[in-house]
Design an enzyme around this catalytic site. Sequence first.
Site, PDB file in Angstrom:
ATOM      1  N   THR A 185      15.363  16.128  18.854  1.00  0.00           N
ATOM      2  CA  THR A 185      16.348  16.917  18.111  1.00  0.00           C
ATOM      3  C   THR A 185      16.539  16.359  16.712  1.00  0.00           C
ATOM      4  OG1 THR A 185      17.522  17.420  20.159  1.00  0.00           O
ATOM      5  CG2 THR A 185      18.730  17.750  18.111  1.00  0.00           C
ATOM      6  N   TYR A 202      17.552  28.814  24.491  1.00  0.00           N
ATOM      7  CA  TYR A 202      17.688  30.254  24.209  1.00  0.00           C
ATOM      8  C   TYR A 202      17.574  31.151  25.430  1.00  0.00           C
ATOM      9  CZ  TYR A 202      17.472  34.863  22.158  1.00  0.00           C
ATOM     10  OH  TYR A 202      17.733  36.159  21.867  1.00  0.00           O
ATOM     11  N   TYR A 217      15.946  15.713  29.394  1.00  0.00           N
ATOM     12  CA  TYR A 217      16.878  15.648  28.268  1.00  0.00           C
ATOM     13  C   TYR A 217      17.868  16.795  28.408  1.00  0.00           C
ATOM     14  CZ  TYR A 217      18.303  15.754  23.271  1.00  0.00           C
ATOM     15  OH  TYR A 217      19.004  15.769  22.090  1.00  0.00           O
ATOM     16  N   ARG A 236      23.528  22.284  22.715  1.00  0.00           N
ATOM     17  CA  ARG A 236      22.529  22.769  21.763  1.00  0.00           C
ATOM     18  C   ARG A 236      21.604  23.807  22.376  1.00  0.00           C
ATOM     19  NH1 ARG A 236      21.756  18.860  16.852  1.00  0.00           N
ATOM     20  NH2 ARG A 236      20.511  20.608  16.166  1.00  0.00           N
ATOM     21  N   LYS A 250      18.116  11.701  29.886  1.00  0.00           N
ATOM     22  CA  LYS A 250      18.942  11.441  28.715  1.00  0.00           C
ATOM     23  C   LYS A 250      20.131  12.383  28.805  1.00  0.00           C
ATOM     24  CE  LYS A 250      19.187  11.983  23.700  1.00  0.00           C
ATOM     25  NZ  LYS A 250      18.528  12.485  22.469  1.00  0.00           N
ATOM     26  N   ILE A 294      19.464   6.463  23.611  1.00  0.00           N
ATOM     27  CA  ILE A 294      18.613   7.111  22.606  1.00  0.00           C
ATOM     28  C   ILE A 294      19.559   7.486  21.474  1.00  0.00           C
ATOM     29  CG2 ILE A 294      17.172   9.100  22.042  1.00  0.00           C
ATOM     30  CD1 ILE A 294      16.030   8.958  24.859  1.00  0.00           C
TER      31      ILE A 294
END
Length: 298
Positions: free
Chosen positions: A47, A111, A137, A142, A166, A207
Site C-alpha cells: 500500500t 472493490y 494482509y 482500504r 498482517k 510492517i
Amino acid sequence: MNKTAIIGAMTALITPFKDGKLDEIGYEKLIKRQIANGIDAVIPVGTTGESATLTHDEHRICIEIAVQTCKNTSVKVLAGAGSNATHEAVGLAKFAETNGADGILSVAPYYNKPTQEGLYRHYKAIASSVDIPVLLYNVPGRVGVDIQPCTVFRLFQDCTNIYGIKEATGSIDRCVDLLAHEPDLVVISGEDAINYPILSNGGKGVISVTANLLPDEISNLTHLALKGEFARAKAINDKLYAINKIMFCESNPIPVKAAMYIAGLISSLEYRLPLCEPSKENLAKIEEIMKQYDIKGF
C-alpha cells in the site's frame, strides 16, 4: 504447525518517483538505508508503495531491485503480490518467487467485495501457486472487505505456506481473538500507533510506515518486545506516538513521502494521481513534529 515465517521489524517501502517515472537509483538507496539501520525485512510494492497506480512492469522492477539490493544480507524481501483479480495475484506471486523474493504479502481483493468463501478460494489459489511463505494482509478500511478470523483459521490449517496475517484493522480485540484461537498463527502489526500493544500480546513483528523515516527506532522497538523487554519497547512506542499519528493525517503514503522529502531522503515529492501532495496546513504539522526526532540520513 512448522511453517517458515518472516517476522520482526519490517518496512512498507515507499516508491520514489522522479519526473513521473520510477526512481530506481533512489529506491535502491532507500533500501540500503533500511539494511544499515537494523530492519529485518522490506516490503516492496505494498500500500505504502503506491502499488495500485504502478504499471505491471514497475511493480516487477521494484521487486527485482529489492531482491538484488538485499542479496547477501540478512534482510528478507516480502514482496507485495495482491490484486482484486485472483489470476493477477497468482501471476505476481509466481514472479516474486521466480525472482528471488523470500515471501509474499497479499492484500485482500479490493472493490469487488468477495464473500468469505471467495476470500478463502482466492488465497488458497495464491498459496497453491508458490512454495514461498505467504502473509495475508487484512486492511478493510482500504479494500472494503474484512478477512474474518474463521477464514484466517481455515487458510492457516489448509495451506502449508500461509503462516500469518498482517492485521491493519486497528483492532486489538481482533489480534487477541486470532491468537487466542490459533496461538501458532503469526500476527504482524499493520498499524504503527499500536505496534507495542500487538507485540506485547504475542505479535511477532510489525510492517511499518514510520520505519521509512525511523528504521532504527522501529527496529529497536520490535526487537526489544520480541525479547520480552516490554518496558523499554513501550517507551519507544510512546516516543513515536506523535509521528505515528501524523503519518496518517492524510491517506498513506501522502504524509510519509512528504516527510521523507523534508528529511532529504527523496529528491522530489511526487505521487501518482489520484494521490497528491498534502495540504499546506498538514505539511506544516508534519514538518513541526519531525523536529522531535533524529532522522538518520544515508
